[in-house]
Design a protein around this motif. Structure first.
Motif, PDB file in Angstrom:
ATOM      1  N   ALA A   8      11.041  16.985  49.595  1.00 24.29           N
ATOM      2  CA  ALA A   8      12.008  17.415  50.609  1.00 24.29           C
ATOM      3  C   ALA A   8      11.735  18.827  51.109  1.00 24.29           C
ATOM      4  N   THR A   9      10.901  19.592  50.395  1.00 27.48           N
ATOM      5  CA  THR A   9      10.578  20.960  50.824  1.00 27.48           C
ATOM      6  C   THR A   9       9.531  20.978  51.932  1.00 27.48           C
ATOM      7  N   GLY A  10       8.871  19.830  52.167  1.00 27.94           N
ATOM      8  CA  GLY A  10       7.933  19.735  53.290  1.00 27.94           C
ATOM      9  C   GLY A  10       6.494  20.101  52.993  1.00 27.94           C
ATOM     10  N   LEU A  11       6.114  20.184  51.726  1.00 24.28           N
ATOM     11  CA  LEU A  11       4.710  20.458  51.391  1.00 24.28           C
ATOM     12  C   LEU A  11       3.810  19.369  51.962  1.00 24.28           C
ATOM     13  N   LYS A  12       2.697  19.778  52.564  1.00 23.21           N
ATOM     14  CA  LYS A  12       1.723  18.802  53.057  1.00 23.21           C
ATOM     15  C   LYS A  12       0.547  18.759  52.081  1.00 23.21           C
ATOM     16  N   VAL A  13       0.135  17.549  51.713  1.00 19.88           N
ATOM     17  CA  VAL A  13      -0.880  17.356  50.683  1.00 19.88           C
ATOM     18  C   VAL A  13      -2.065  16.579  51.240  1.00 19.88           C
ATOM     19  N   LEU A  14      -3.259  17.061  50.945  1.00 15.36           N
ATOM     20  CA  LEU A  14      -4.495  16.353  51.284  1.00 15.36           C
ATOM     21  C   LEU A  14      -5.095  15.810  49.992  1.00 15.36           C
ATOM     22  N   MET A  15      -5.404  14.514  49.961  1.00 15.15           N
ATOM     23  CA  MET A  15      -6.012  13.905  48.781  1.00 15.15           C
ATOM     24  C   MET A  15      -7.417  13.477  49.146  1.00 15.15           C
ATOM     25  N   MET A  16      -8.381  13.883  48.298  1.00 15.66           N
ATOM     26  CA  MET A  16      -9.774  13.694  48.679  1.00 15.66           C
ATOM     27  C   MET A  16     -10.671  13.516  47.456  1.00 15.66           C
ATOM     28  N   SER A  17     -11.898  13.091  47.757  1.00 15.00           N
ATOM     29  CA  SER A  17     -12.939  12.972  46.743  1.00 15.00           C
ATOM     30  C   SER A  17     -14.207  13.584  47.319  1.00 15.00           C
ATOM     31  N   GLY A  18     -15.043  14.106  46.449  1.00 14.07           N
ATOM     32  CA  GLY A  18     -16.245  14.770  46.924  1.00 14.07           C
ATOM     33  C   GLY A  18     -17.524  14.165  46.386  1.00 14.07           C
ATOM     34  N   GLY A  19     -18.560  14.184  47.233  1.00 11.00           N
ATOM     35  CA  GLY A  19     -19.910  13.813  46.844  1.00 11.00           C
ATOM     36  C   GLY A  19     -20.841  14.932  47.266  1.00 11.00           C
ATOM     37  N   PRO A  20     -22.121  14.871  46.928  1.00 10.50           N
ATOM     38  CA  PRO A  20     -23.056  15.949  47.264  1.00 10.50           C
ATOM     39  C   PRO A  20     -23.066  16.305  48.746  1.00 10.50           C
ATOM     40  N   ASP A  21     -22.982  15.295  49.621  1.00  9.06           N
ATOM     41  CA  ASP A  21     -23.068  15.548  51.065  1.00  9.06           C
ATOM     42  C   ASP A  21     -21.814  15.154  51.828  1.00  9.06           C
ATOM     43  N   THR A  22     -20.833  14.609  51.143  1.00 13.10           N
ATOM     44  CA  THR A  22     -19.688  14.013  51.838  1.00 13.10           C
ATOM     45  C   THR A  22     -18.367  14.370  51.185  1.00 13.10           C
ATOM     46  N   MET A  23     -17.381  14.599  52.038  1.00 16.34           N
ATOM     47  CA  MET A  23     -15.995  14.733  51.588  1.00 16.34           C
ATOM     48  C   MET A  23     -15.240  13.515  52.115  1.00 16.34           C
TER      49      MET A  23
END
Length: 327
Positions: A200-215
């Motif tokens: 409810a506080t409005g935090l925006k979250v990005l969820m991701m995974s990483g590789g050597p050349d790619t996000m």
């Protein structure tokens, strides 16, 4: 194929008898009497003359069943790291007390599986009808040895998946009112309520995974855990274009700043790029969330049990509270 299965069964019969399954406090004391039925997420109704006790499960399924009190006799899929330690994917399963049939993709020891005299195989599904980590090359043989049950992940919420595993575990003799299960469920529910307050506080979250050349930016509707987060009100970035399959959007590291977020949750699985390596990517390192230190692990393969998700959500809530206080 049928002849091959017959030969393997004959060879297994000549060997030592398979070990007996281990009971636990969360299992009922009643003997597996009478017919047993269960309808899985393929719509497949499994019918057996008695409740199966010799269960083989993919590691994610094994971890879920274990927390409900069901002890598989064998697992397949990533359960042991190169160091010899348990892979986090296998949760609380005691890998010294189960047989490992395969530890990597496309590895499944069919002869050993048959020798165990399995009565049921359980696995999750990302694609309906495709059991996770059951190799295509041997699935027909595996299907002939014992019935299989599939639990769908894609498009479901974590609560729905946990509910399906609870239903299966109960049918296999688990006591869903056991203290350890009830306590974990209460923690899961309490952490969910805390998550709703933070959302409810409005935090925006990005969820991701990483590789050597790619996000890879994950697509929320495809992941049960993220569906649970968004249903609890959390504002999770949805990529504007996803790759074939729908699970994520691939970006070069130079484009890591495509989406704004207050918090980044990164894939903490063993196969994903480690945070210290991602920090070496200039565009990633310049992100506001990264500079603020609001980068926390995403437990992408938490066991689908109340215990597994209580642990996951309690850690997440603590991290989001920290980010909210520091913003």
């Amino acid at each position: 194929m049928a002849g091959g299965v017959g030969t393997l069964l004959a060879l297994a019969a000549c060997g030592e008898s398979a070990p007996a399954p281990v009971a636990t406090a969360a299992q009922t004391s009643a003997a597996p009497a009478g017919p047993w039925t269960f309808t899985d997420d393929r719509g497949k109704k499994i019918e057996l003359p008695r409740r199966p006790t010799r269960v083989v499960a993919q590691v994610g399924s094994a971890a879920a069943l274990w927390d409900f009190g069901i002890r598989p006799v064998a697992v397949f899929g990533p359960h042991k790291l190169k160091s010899g330690e348990k892979d986090p994917q296998v949760g609380n399963v005691d890998i010294t007390k189960v047989t490992g049939l395969g530890n990597v993709w496309d590895e499944f020891n069919v002869e050993q599986y048959i020798a165990l005299q399995p009565e049921l195989l359980v696995s999750s599904m990302y694609v309906k009808g495709t059991l996770w980590y059951v190799p295509d090359k041997s699935k027909d043989t595996i299907e002939q040895v014992a019935p299989t049950a599939g639990v769908m992940l894609t498009g479901q919420s974590a609560a729905q998946v946990i509910g399906k595993y609870a239903e299966l575990a109960q049918s296999l003799g688990a006591d869903l009112n056991a203290p350890e299960v009830s306590s974990a469920k209460a923690r899961f529910e309490a952490a969910t309520e805390e998550l709703k307050k933070i959302s409810a506080t409005g935090l925006k979250v990005l969820m991701m995974s990483g590789g050597p050349d790619t996000m890879w930016v994950v697509n929320p509707p495809e992941y049960p855990d993220i569906v649970h987060l968004t249903q609890s009100g959390l504002d999770v970035v949805t990529p504007d274009k996803v790759d074939e399959g729908g699970f994520f959007q691939s970006l070069s590291w130079e484009n890591a700043d495509k989406y704004d977020a207050d918090v980044i949750l990164y894939d903490a699985r063993t196969q994903a790029l480690k945070l210290e390596e991602m920090m070496k990517k200039p565009t990633f390192a310049k992100l506001l969330a990264v500079k603020a230190g609001h980068v926390y692990p995403w437990r992408a393969e938490a066991p689908f049990s109340y215990q597994g998700y209580a642990d996951y959500l309690e850690e997440l809530v603590a991290n989001l509270k920290k980010a909210g206080q520091e913003s």
